[in-house]
Design an enzyme around this catalytic site. Sequence first.
Site, short mmCIF file in Angstrom:
data_model
loop_
_atom_site.label_atom_id
_atom_site.label_comp_id
_atom_site.label_asym_id
_atom_site.label_seq_id
_atom_site.Cartn_x
_atom_site.Cartn_y
_atom_site.Cartn_z
N ASP A 45 -11.56 -5.66 0.09
CA ASP A 45 -11.03 -6.92 -0.45
C ASP A 45 -12.07 -7.57 -1.36
O ASP A 45 -11.74 -8.12 -2.41
CB ASP A 45 -10.70 -7.89 0.68
CG ASP A 45 -9.33 -7.63 1.31
OD1 ASP A 45 -8.49 -6.98 0.65
OD2 ASP A 45 -9.11 -8.08 2.44
N SER A 70 0.80 -1.23 0.00
CA SER A 70 0.00 0.00 0.00
C SER A 70 0.83 1.28 0.00
O SER A 70 0.53 2.22 -0.74
CB SER A 70 -0.95 0.01 1.20
OG SER A 70 -1.82 -1.09 1.15
N ARG A 87 -6.64 -26.72 7.87
CA ARG A 87 -5.72 -27.75 8.34
C ARG A 87 -6.46 -28.84 9.11
O ARG A 87 -6.05 -29.99 9.11
CB ARG A 87 -4.63 -27.12 9.22
CG ARG A 87 -3.58 -26.37 8.43
CD ARG A 87 -2.65 -25.59 9.31
NE ARG A 87 -3.34 -24.47 9.95
CZ ARG A 87 -2.76 -23.54 10.72
NH1 ARG A 87 -1.47 -23.62 10.96
NH2 ARG A 87 -3.45 -22.56 11.23
N LEU A 123 -4.17 -15.08 -3.61
CA LEU A 123 -4.20 -13.70 -3.10
C LEU A 123 -2.80 -13.15 -2.86
O LEU A 123 -2.61 -11.94 -2.79
CB LEU A 123 -5.02 -13.62 -1.81
CG LEU A 123 -6.52 -13.32 -1.99
CD1 LEU A 123 -7.21 -14.39 -2.81
CD2 LEU A 123 -7.21 -13.17 -0.64
N LYS A 145 -7.61 -7.77 10.66
CA LYS A 145 -8.83 -7.53 9.89
C LYS A 145 -10.11 -7.86 10.67
O LYS A 145 -11.16 -7.26 10.42
CB LYS A 145 -8.81 -8.31 8.58
CG LYS A 145 -7.78 -7.79 7.58
CD LYS A 145 -7.88 -8.51 6.26
CE LYS A 145 -6.87 -7.97 5.26
NZ LYS A 145 -7.02 -8.57 3.92
N GLY A 203 -9.15 -17.26 7.29
CA GLY A 203 -8.93 -15.95 7.91
C GLY A 203 -9.81 -14.86 7.33
O GLY A 203 -10.79 -15.12 6.62
#
Length: 243
Positions: A101, A16, A148, A203, A65, A126
């Site tokens: 996003d 950014s 996982r 991503l 976030k 996440g």
Amino acid sequence: MKTYGLIGYPLSHSFSKGYFAEKFKKEAIADCEYENFPIADIATFPTLFHQQANLQGLNVTIPYKEVVIPFLDDLSDAARAIGAVNCIRLEEGRKIGYNTDVIGFTNSLKPLLKPHHTRALVLGTGGAAKAVMYALQQLQLPYTVVSRTASAAAVAYTSLDKKIIEQNTLIINTTPLGMYPNVDAQPPIPYEFIGPQHLLYDLVYNPPVTRFLQLGEEKGAAIKNGHEMLILQAEAAWEIWNK
């Protein structure tokens, strides 16, 4: 001087700051600056506003976030539905959370979708994964989350087999696996079952071709990294800050 910035930890490889510095220069925006604010503990977040009197807006990255939400005064509808914020607008002393996003991901993915991309695997759980899931819902594209460990909301990597991989022709990596400097890492999926019908979207943008994308490309899959998504979400944040 209007100040914008990024919170997260660590911020050694932030996209950014460089992007906005270039934007301000290219567009002759002389009254704005963009800074990194690496905060090691989200509990110190409120002090940032006392230290930065000219703060107008913030981007939010890993690992804040989701945990930044209790510190905000309100959320956009999308941010509330997603449960993750990556953009904060300051509005008359109030801190409003948004999620750009989802805008960046949706607008970078849509041109790549083909009729046979009917199901998706979302690797990771996440904040970025939540934005991807929300976008897929808006696109009416069914998905399965992979983690996982198996849970009510996700299947485990170890359960992925030929049938699942062949059914899910869109595979999206929302984890940091493969990000610089750990470039030899990749999500543990059975790459041998990937073929030309697949689209692999990562991503991660550094390196431009992660191990995940490389292994997919070797099997004939279409690939896309997260660079365009970052540009689109940054521009969406700029619009939110200046609307």
